[in-house]
Design a protein around this motif. Structure first.
Motif, PDB file in Angstrom:
ATOM      1  N   TYR A  67      19.260   0.319 -19.731  1.00 14.74           N
ATOM      2  CA  TYR A  67      19.995  -0.203 -20.874  1.00 14.74           C
ATOM      3  C   TYR A  67      21.116  -1.090 -20.351  1.00 14.74           C
ATOM      4  CZ  TYR A  67      17.637   3.350 -23.678  1.00 14.74           C
ATOM      5  OH  TYR A  67      16.692   4.124 -24.297  1.00 14.74           O
ATOM      6  N   LEU A  73      22.449  -2.149 -25.441  1.00 15.87           N
ATOM      7  CA  LEU A  73      23.237  -1.047 -25.989  1.00 15.87           C
ATOM      8  C   LEU A  73      24.045  -1.500 -27.197  1.00 15.87           C
ATOM      9  CD1 LEU A  73      24.707   0.992 -22.994  1.00 15.87           C
ATOM     10  CD2 LEU A  73      23.105   1.771 -24.720  1.00 15.87           C
ATOM     11  N   ILE A 130      18.417   6.521 -26.867  1.00 20.85           N
ATOM     12  CA  ILE A 130      19.393   6.483 -25.790  1.00 20.85           C
ATOM     13  C   ILE A 130      19.980   7.853 -25.509  1.00 20.85           C
ATOM     14  CG2 ILE A 130      20.028   4.064 -25.993  1.00 20.85           C
ATOM     15  CD1 ILE A 130      22.267   4.841 -27.825  1.00 20.85           C
ATOM     16  N   ILE A 176      30.199   0.005 -27.549  1.00 24.62           N
ATOM     17  CA  ILE A 176      29.466   0.676 -26.474  1.00 24.62           C
ATOM     18  C   ILE A 176      30.275   1.837 -25.922  1.00 24.62           C
ATOM     19  CG2 ILE A 176      28.525   0.391 -24.158  1.00 24.62           C
ATOM     20  CD1 ILE A 176      27.792  -2.438 -24.852  1.00 24.62           C
TER      21      ILE A 176
END
Length: 765
Positions: A276, A281, A301, A316
């Protein structure tokens, strides 16, 4: 009687079910051993916690596989898992069982108190399982696109059988026609931000550490993967418009990833949960905010195996705070990512941590990493950060084997680092001028295989080289040593280099007075003659050193692939090249170059890169005919006057030509000719001092080269022309019948596909 298809399927199903049963029961055992035991930073407890989760993921992976995903490699993977779990891991769990006379906590405490600091049995078994857990088979069933899976499985056969890919979709061919290992390496390369310049060795060392192949580091398999990506132009050279295109003492030619390839592989990596990036992300985080009921997106994820964060995105960082990052095995952070709220302490089971170029990473952050008890960390790079000190707590990085502290302000190695068993240590570009005394390196020398010192940029390494301890023989297992400073060492130290019998890569600095001292010359010859495994020899000399004494090397070096001497010079091409039949990289400066010298160079049948300095003004053209140089791809010449003539079919595989010249009085005819005869040429680079841009000899040479490049348009070639690093957008086309310029722009060059069968030969030092 051969078994039927249904019988084979039943056998395969049985093998998978047996593996599942064993793995599930072992996971249950780990859970039972953890019951009633307080969680913490204890090594054995952390191993058990990790095993419980990792075995759960492996069981889920095998369960999700249908029989169409089961092939020979999958069954082999299941068999290795079964063998490891029933063998070493079972024995280690017995040893760590709290029901035995010594409790788990007491055994762990004893482990930390042991003077030899050897990893205990449980940690070793867990590391082996961790390696197997990341087998490519883990991701095979996630490649749900049948076309992708088919290309990956059959690409090797297609390439070997001379298949005609015209009947296939070329978009699919570019992205999917790789053996599966090459495809995974392509996915892994998105750990670098787009545009990042990386070194081949740096990439492969990270990858083999991350995939658990640290015991053999870079093998031929990884080189094949890398070569295939170069051959398909997924990765390309970045130094072609640089003044110094030759590899330095560590073989660090720089590469980067094609923009479209980077975007594509980043997307595919996220789809199967392999890597990722900041971009993927951020997209997932935005989707999760927009649709909180999207559980599939959120679950994608939950197992973040690899993270590469290049940019600062508040979404994030907020997302990371809510994720289980305990099974993340690789983390790369760079750029301006904020560190204040970054949950470094949550990445407890990392194998690879790369913070190269992380602007906000400082001394206190390295201490945080060391105190996080990352027991499984094998690779740590703090390259190009603001770190100034390696803390004593670094010894708590129990499994660390690769440390890259290059381009930092670290001034010394702490005593505590000697308790680690490092295999690769990179201190280039640091202020460290002297390694610690031998009594402090007794543990370091017993396992160290690669030691990189001094400056990273060729000539600068002669100015900043780090001095080695006098008892050099302690570093018995060194394979790569670059760059060791011999200028102030006694001749006995130089002679001791020959005791490092495993050396394959050696780079040294050498002063002017040493080249005229018979004792030093004999000491260096003695050392080189005893290094029977040497593949790369680099000597950084004082300006004008005579290096003709190297012609006295007494034994043939069939394995030597690289021979490089900077600033020093030879009277002519060394006669020893008759024995160096395997040379693929040569850099020398000579005081004459006649037909006999050219014949010696032409005899190097696998020579791919030639950097040739001419310390004289030629009285006639140096003619390169169609004999020899059949494998040469890159040719650089440094000289007062580039009076070269290339005959038809000369250097048939040459893709890069560089000429650096001076402002010298010359005849009008003493200019390069026949460049248009180089049928595979992709780039031409000219370098000269801009102060003499109006000098007549400079102007004649530039115009002659422009005309030759323009002629290439008539032969369907489109090489690009760089002058002092700047690409020339308009090169006049020449009419071959009249010899006059048409004035048509040449446009942007198209890179011809390099014939790269073995990149290792041209990039490995």
């Amino acid at each position: 009687m051969e078994p039927t298809a249904s019988t084979v399927e039943d056998m395969e199903k049985m093998e998978i079910e047996e593996a599942l049963s064993l793995l599930a029961s072992t996971r249950e055992r780990c859970s039972e051993m953890l019951q009633g035991t307080p969680r913490g930073h204890d090594l054995s407890l952390r191993c058990l916690e990790f095993l419980e989760k990792e075995l759960s993921y492996i069981v889920a992976c095998l369960t999700a596989m249908s029989l169409e995903h089961v092939n020979g490699e999958t069954l082999e993977w299941a068999e290795k898992l079964t063998s490891t779990v029933s063998g070493d891991l079972s024995s280690a769990l017995d040893e760590a069982d709290p029901q035995r006379p010594y409790t788990l906590l007491r055994r762990a405490a004893q482990c930390f108190q042991r003077k030899d600091r050897q990893p205990n049995q449980l940690l070793s078994a867990v590391a082996e399982l961790y390696r197997l857990a990341e087998s490519p088979c883990r991701y095979n069933h996630l490649l749900t696109d049948v076309t992708i899976r088919g290309w990956c499985e059959a690409a090797g056969d297609y390439e070997d059988s001379g298949f005609n890919p015209v009947r296939f979709n070329w978009f699919e061919y570019r992205y999917y026609s790789f053996p599966y290992g090459t495809y995974l390496l392509a996915l892994y390369m998105v750990m670098f931000p787009y545009g990042h310049k990386f070194e081949k060795d740096g990439l492969l060392v990270k990858w083999v550490c991350e995939t658990g192949m640290i015991d053999r580091f870079m093998g031929s398999e990884e080189d094949v993967f890398f070569s295939k990506l170069v051959h398909r132009s997924v990765i390309t050279h970045t130094a072609d418009n640089s003044r110094h295109i030759e590899a330095d003492e560590a073989g660090t030619w720089q590469w980067n990833v094609n923009h479209l390839d980077h975007q594509f592989y980043a997307s595919r990596s996220a789809e199967i949960g392999y890597v990722y990036t900041s971009t993927t992300l951020n997209s997932i985080a935005a989707a999760a905010v927009a649709d909180r009921s999207n559980e599939i997106t959120r679950s994608q994820i939950q197992i973040a195996r690899r993270l590469a964060l290049y940019d600062h995105h508040p979404k994030i960082l907020s997302l990371l705070q809510n994720l289980d990052l305990s099974q993340t095995r690789s983390l790369a952070v760079s750029g301006a990512v904020s560190i204040g709220s970054f949950p470094l302490e949550k990445f407890v089971n990392l194998v690879v941590l790369d913070v190269e170029g992380w602007e906000n990473f400082k001394d206190e952050d390295l201490v945080r990493v060391c105190r996080s008890k990352m027991f499984f960390l094998v690779y740590l790079s703090i390259r190009n950060t603001q770190v100034t000190k390696l803390p004593p707590e670094i010894k708590e990085l129990y499994s660390l084997q690769v440390l890259d502290a290059s381009n930092t302000q670290v001034t010394e190695l702490p005593m505590d680092i000697m308790e680690l068993r490092l295999r690769r240590l990179d201190l280039r570009g640091t202020p460290i001028r002297q390694l610690t005394e031998s009594k402090q390196i007794l543990r370091l020398h017993s396992c160290l295989q690669t030691l990189l010192l001094g400056g990273e940029g060729m000539i600068s390494s002669t100015e900043t080289a780090t001095r080695m301890p006098h008892d050099l023989w302690h570093f018995w297992y060194l394979c790569t040593l670059a760059t060791v400073d011999l200028r102030e060492q006694p001749a006995s130290f130089t002679r001791a280099l020959g005791d490092l019998h495993f050396l394959t890569v050696l780079a040294i600095t050498w002063s002017f007075h040493q080249s005229s001292d018979i004792d030093y010359c004999e000491a260096l010859l003695s050392s080189i003659n005893r290094l029977s495994k040497l593949e790369s020899l680099t000597i950084h000399c004082g300006l004008g050193c005579s290096m003709d004494f190297l012609d006295s090397l007494s034994r043939p070096y069939w394995v030597l692939k690289k021979f490089k001497v900077t600033l020093g010079r030879f009277a002519c091409v060394p006669q020893l090249f008759h024995e160096f039949t395997g040379l693929s990289f040569v850099q020398i400066t000579v005081c004459k170059l006649d037909a006999h010298d050219l014949k010696i160079l032409r005899g190097l049948g696998v020579l791919k890169c030639l950097v040739l300095g001419l310390d004289f003004i030629p009285k006639e053209a140096i003619v390169i005919n169609n004999e020899g140089f059949r494998a040469l791809q890159r040719f650089s010449i440094y000289c007062p006057v580039p009076w070269l003539t290339f005959d038809t079919e000369a250097m048939p595989k040459l893709t890069y030509l560089q000429m650096e010249f001076h402002a010298c009085p010359t005849y009008p005819v003493s200019v390069p000719m026949g460049i248009s005869n180089l049928c595979n040429l992709a780039k031409v680079a000219l370098w000269y001092n801009v102060r003499y841009a109006n000098n007549s000899s400079i102007k004649r040479t530039v115009e002659a080269v422009k005309e030759e490049v323009a002629k290439c348009r008539n032969t369907m070639q489109m090489p690009s022309l760089f002058i002092n690093g700047i690409e020339q957008g308009d090169v006049e086309e020449v009419d071959e019948e009249t010899g006059s310029a048409t004035g048509a722009p040449s446009g942007t060059c198209a890179r011809s596909e390099d014939d790269v069968q073995d990149v290792k030969e041209t990039t490995k030092a």
